[in-house]
Design an enzyme around this catalytic site. Sequence first.
Site, mmCIF file in Angstrom:
data_model
loop_
_atom_site.group_PDB
_atom_site.id
_atom_site.type_symbol
_atom_site.label_atom_id
_atom_site.label_comp_id
_atom_site.label_asym_id
_atom_site.label_seq_id
_atom_site.Cartn_x
_atom_site.Cartn_y
_atom_site.Cartn_z
ATOM 1 C CD GLU A 144 -3.084 -0.891 2.204
ATOM 2 O OE1 GLU A 144 -2.795 -0.262 3.224
ATOM 3 O OE2 GLU A 144 -4.169 -1.484 2.068
ATOM 4 C CD GLU A 321 -4.356 -5.960 2.639
ATOM 5 O OE1 GLU A 321 -5.014 -5.235 3.417
ATOM 6 O OE2 GLU A 321 -3.127 -5.898 2.545
HETATM 7 C C1 GAL Z 1 -4.508 -2.617 4.973
HETATM 8 C C2 GAL Z 1 -3.097 -3.168 5.100
HETATM 9 C C3 GAL Z 1 -3.059 -4.416 5.946
HETATM 10 C C4 GAL Z 1 -3.892 -4.238 7.183
HETATM 11 C C5 GAL Z 1 -5.293 -3.871 6.785
HETATM 12 C C6 GAL Z 1 -6.229 -3.707 7.952
HETATM 13 O O1 GAL Z 1 -4.482 -1.245 4.727
HETATM 14 O O2 GAL Z 1 -2.526 -3.453 3.853
HETATM 15 O O3 GAL Z 1 -1.729 -4.708 6.279
HETATM 16 O O4 GAL Z 1 -3.318 -3.266 7.988
HETATM 17 O O5 GAL Z 1 -5.259 -2.655 6.100
HETATM 18 O O6 GAL Z 1 -7.516 -3.365 7.515
#
Ligand code: GAL
Length: 638
Positions: A144, A321
């Site tokens: 990110e 994610e």
């Molecule tokens: C994203 C990140 C992850 C985790 C997640 C939590 O922004 O890539 O590592 O922190 O959020 O929602």
Amino acid sequence: MKRTLGTCYYPEHWSRDVWEDDARRMVEAGLTWVRIGEFAWSRLEPQPEQYDFSWLDDAIEVLGHAGLKVVLGTPTATPPRWMLDRHPDMLATDADGRPRRFGSRRHYCFSHEGYRAECARIVTLIARRYGPNPHVAAWQTDNEYGCHDTTLSYSDAARTAFQGWLRQRYPGEGNDGDIQALNTAWGNVFWSMDYDTFDQIDLPNLTVTEPNPSHVLDFRRFSSDQVVSFNRLQADIIRAHSQAPIAHNYMGRITDFDHYRVSDDLDIATWDSYPLGFLEDRVKADDAHKRTYARQGDPDFQAFHHDLYRSVGKGRWWVMEQQPGPVNWAPWNPTPLPGMVWLWSWEAFAHGAEAVCYFRWRQAPMAQEQMHAGLLRPDSADAPGLTEARKVAREIADAPDVANRQADIALIFDYEAEWAWQIQPHGKGLSYFDLVFDTYRALRQLGLSIDILPSNADLSGYHMILAPGLMHMPDALKAAMDHSKALWVFGPRTGARDATMRTPVPLPPALPGRSLTVSHVESLRPDMPLPLEGGGAVTLYREIVEGDYEVMERLESDGPAVVGIDNLIYMCGWLDQQAMIRVLKSAATRAGLETLDLPQGVRCRDTATERFWFNHSTETREVEGREFLPLSVTRTEL
Ligand code: GAL
């Protein structure tokens, strides 16, 4: 291509004893991918140049042996503590001149040459070691970029790199740039801001009042280019050792760098979709809307990013994610309604995702994200998200493939325009992202499918092309418009500045062959909308135009609000949703497209062969005699 699922796993967080069982349960749930490694630097290199890859060798073997494909992340978003002893000046510096500190993540400045060399070193070791490994089927660079406000850094390293970047942008004799060219481009005669040499140029923070917008725009371009080159450094190294595709996981509404350009060096664009966190944190909407969708997420925000990242990835994109339950980082963190994890997954597939991976496998019992759900609870029992992931896995195994097709509508999203609006919003909180998103939302409400594209895209085949707020309009786009039969929808602020952030003369939008001039502009308090005769209003931003046009919408107080010339429609202001929907409905009809009037919460998206319908609401909804159950996904043939 078959759609697939995956998850994000941190073997270094768990005892070795559970790895096999975790891998088995992932496979049993129907998952294909497991992303690992992206925060593990301190365990791979506990002390400078003392390595321990044995545990990662083992983890990849366990996961691969179970039948999973590994996405291996480079660990550069979390440099270990010893790195700071080696490079005390590697921390990013905020706009107030304060260095960010160690103790979370992303605490590096993209411009720090020493840190870049450290990244090249660790990435080379990882790529060499795992490039030939058959279980490593994809890569992720860093994690990110830009998250936690980390693109812009006002460090000494950034200042030196910025001066070098400016020398290249305003080239002169030999290695030094042409400082007079820069003075002219920036208009530095204003307030006696002329420079004599490039060494004198500072970063545009801590000035007494606002800095020169041309200076800031170049700083924003430079900062974006630093992300591009930082990523390219890693991608080139990985490519030299591996055939597997390389991805990066972008975020929602992070716009500080040009994602299209970063992805020129990658094979797949991925993004991290947290619908409930985003609703509270990044969607411009009133409280009633946020209350209605508190457990479902905004019906358009995820779709917008799916369409954006499909374009960023040149057709290849994933959700790396996916929110599987409540998150920990938004102002409030409710549990999704039952069925939403399933619906979000299908929505991604309907927009063309190749894979959806859930973050994270097991909820962590320690550190910052203890309150963030996983597919498993901290005690390893199934969490509700896992049941929904299993259901998606069963369905994608049986369902026909989703084939994407070019949409009829192109909506331009341009990162430089976003920076230009941030630099010169002209009214409190006015944002390019919000303007484009309002336009997207109105099109979606009309049941239309949309491709989001950069301003230099090939626009052939589109029936309707929209570029609201595109502050600088490249000449090639003007030329494309000149030869096009599509319907073009511009304004407000389309073409309002030249490439150096100056007001062009002839005045904007200065389109070839069209008699249209924005003679002056004003911004409006949110509580002073200008009603339109046909309903709805111009809000926030208004332009007064001269020219030879047909008036399509008129203000009650008189004066045009939307005008048309041939195949151009120009919106002379920021239309509220009621007016925007009406104007875009008639535009779409003129472009030969059929529209719907979708009820609240219902959205659709067309693929090559079918229409997907999503009902994000908790009520049964009806569209043209067809019923949609609450929180449902329906596929119909086109
Ligand atoms: C994203 C990140 C992850 C985790 C997640 C939590 O922004 O890539 O590592 O922190 O959020 O929602």
